[in-house]
Design an enzyme around this catalytic site. Structure first.
Site, PDB file in Angstrom:
ATOM      1  CD  GLU A 163      -2.768  -1.169   2.477  1.00 31.91           C
ATOM      2  OE1 GLU A 163      -3.627  -0.290   2.643  1.00 31.91           O
ATOM      3  OE2 GLU A 163      -2.567  -2.071   3.302  1.00 31.91           O
ATOM      4  CB  SER A 173      -5.623  -1.613   0.218  1.00 32.77           C
ATOM      5  OG  SER A 173      -5.462  -0.410   0.903  1.00 32.77           O
ATOM      6  CE1 TYR A 205      -6.988   3.710  -1.026  1.00 29.95           C
ATOM      7  CE2 TYR A 205      -6.474   1.445  -1.625  1.00 29.95           C
ATOM      8  CZ  TYR A 205      -6.718   2.410  -0.669  1.00 29.95           C
ATOM      9  OH  TYR A 205      -6.700   2.050   0.661  1.00 29.95           O
ATOM     10  NE  ARG A 235     -12.783   1.936   5.338  1.00 28.16           N
ATOM     11  CZ  ARG A 235     -11.575   1.691   4.851  1.00 28.16           C
ATOM     12  NH1 ARG A 235     -10.712   2.666   4.659  1.00 28.16           N
ATOM     13  NH2 ARG A 235     -11.208   0.456   4.571  1.00 28.16           N
ATOM     14  CG  ASP A 255     -14.007  -1.680   5.683  1.00 27.13           C
ATOM     15  OD1 ASP A 255     -14.188  -0.516   6.094  1.00 27.13           O
ATOM     16  OD2 ASP A 255     -12.973  -2.024   5.071  1.00 27.13           O
ATOM     17  CD  GLU A 282     -10.468  -5.463   6.284  1.00 28.94           C
ATOM     18  OE1 GLU A 282      -9.669  -4.542   6.071  1.00 28.94           O
ATOM     19  OE2 GLU A 282     -10.348  -6.592   5.793  1.00 28.94           O
ATOM     20  CG  ASN A 284      -8.115   0.518   7.494  1.00 31.56           C
ATOM     21  OD1 ASN A 284      -7.214   1.148   8.035  1.00 31.56           O
ATOM     22  ND2 ASN A 284      -8.074   0.160   6.234  1.00 31.56           N
ATOM     23  N   GLY A 321      -7.387   5.418   4.680  1.00 35.17           N
ATOM     24  CA  GLY A 321      -6.812   6.314   3.676  1.00 35.17           C
ATOM     25  C   GLY A 321      -7.223   7.763   3.876  1.00 35.17           C
TER      26      GLY A 321
END
Length: 309
Positions: A16, A150, A216, A256, A258, A270, A272, A276
């Site tokens: 990443e 990611s 992305y 964050r 998900d 998961e 995070n 980002g």
């Protein structure tokens, strides 16, 4: 608190790296606007132990992926006794390790897809078949590395042959893989900052799922729906579960979560700990909807920097 010597740690050696460089660059711009004295450090170029504590008041951690959000970089920051942003050593490690985080979700009665883990050294197709049967997992099945971000290395497999092929291919790079039930439904992601849930966004990827490209690249044309298209009570429920997960893992700063929302139930995939911070990133988008500018978001993250977490 202006004029602080802020060291932005970005880049690194994970898959990443490019995203980390983009996140770091955006945050540097905001920090300079705030009047801080900003310098940078890329762990790909020199080891983190070479950070000069005398020239640094605070570290803004803009790393993503392996060695950046799994407790490794955080342990260096703790050793150097420099306050840093985002989560600490243990919470970062636990969130990055999908097996551990799933166990924590389960303990806290947070729904997550059914799963099992296999190691490279004792893998074979018949063992795979046995585990699928034992765990009562139906196809399609998702296979992915234990500790990647990611959506790197994520494969959705519709039958045993494809799953076996994907596993053999992934085991060339990884020692341990996690296999879980594929959950359909809506893609919902929730941002939490300093323990407070900000909001939930829905994603409609044009690709098979919300993978690296969908995350992305503008060309992937992923549709972002803010706020997420959920009934009011369900929207509140998503925020509540994200806050619960953030606290259960002992996270700091921003996270964050998900989710998949399927048949009126949320499944947490998961959490995070280093989301980002690029122009396409979800946390800044959720914050903007809530009236928090990118600069103010960075300010909130910086103000939460600490040690011993």
């Amino acid at each position: 608190m202006k004029n602080r010597k802020v060291l932005v740690v970005l880049g690194g050696t994970s898959g990443e790296r490019e995203i980390s460089l983009a996140s770091g660059t955006a945050c540097i711009k905001a920090l300079k606007k705030m009047g801080h004295k900003v310098s940078t450090f890329d762990p790909k170029k020199k080891t983190l132990s070479l950070i000069d504590a005398n020239k640094t008041d605070v570290i803004f951690n803009a790393l993503h992926g392996k060695d950046g959000e799994d407790g490794v970089a955080q342990s260096y920051f703790e050793y150097l006794r420099i306050p840093y942003t985002h989560s600490g050593v243990i919470s970062s490690y636990n969130a990055m390790n999908k097996k551990i985080s799933k166990e924590i979700f389960k303990k806290n009665k947070i729904k997550s897809p059914k799963y099992f883990v296999l190691r490279k050294k004792n893998y074979n197709k018949s063992k795979l078949k046995t585990y699928i049967k034992r765990k009562k997992i139906k196809f399609p099945i998702v296979v992915k590395p234990i500790s990647e971000g990611s959506s790197i290395g994520v494969k959705i497999c519709k039958n045993l042959d494809k799953l076996d092929k994907s596993s053999i291919s992934l085991f060339k790079k990884y020692e341990e893989l996690i296999f879980e039930t594929y959950i359909g439904g809506q893609e919902i992601q929730v941002a939490v900052i300093n323990g407070v849930p900000l909001g939930a966004i829905e994603l409609k990827p044009k690709r098979e799922f919300y993978d690296y490209k969908a995350k992305y690249f503008k060309s992937a044309r992923t549709k972002h729906i803010m706020p997420a298209n959920l009934k009011k009570d369900k929207y509140r429920e998503a925020l509540k579960i994200a806050k619960q997960a953030h606290q259960a893992l002992g996270c700091n700063g921003i996270t964050r979560s998900d989710f998949k929302f399927f048949k009126n139930q949320f499944y947490l995939l998961e959490i995070n700990t280093q989301p980002g911070m690029t122009s396409l990133s979800l946390v800044p988008e959720i914050a903007k909807y809530k009236g928090i500018s990118f600069e103010n978001l960075v300010k909130k993250i910086l103000l939460n920097a600490s040690l011993n977490k």
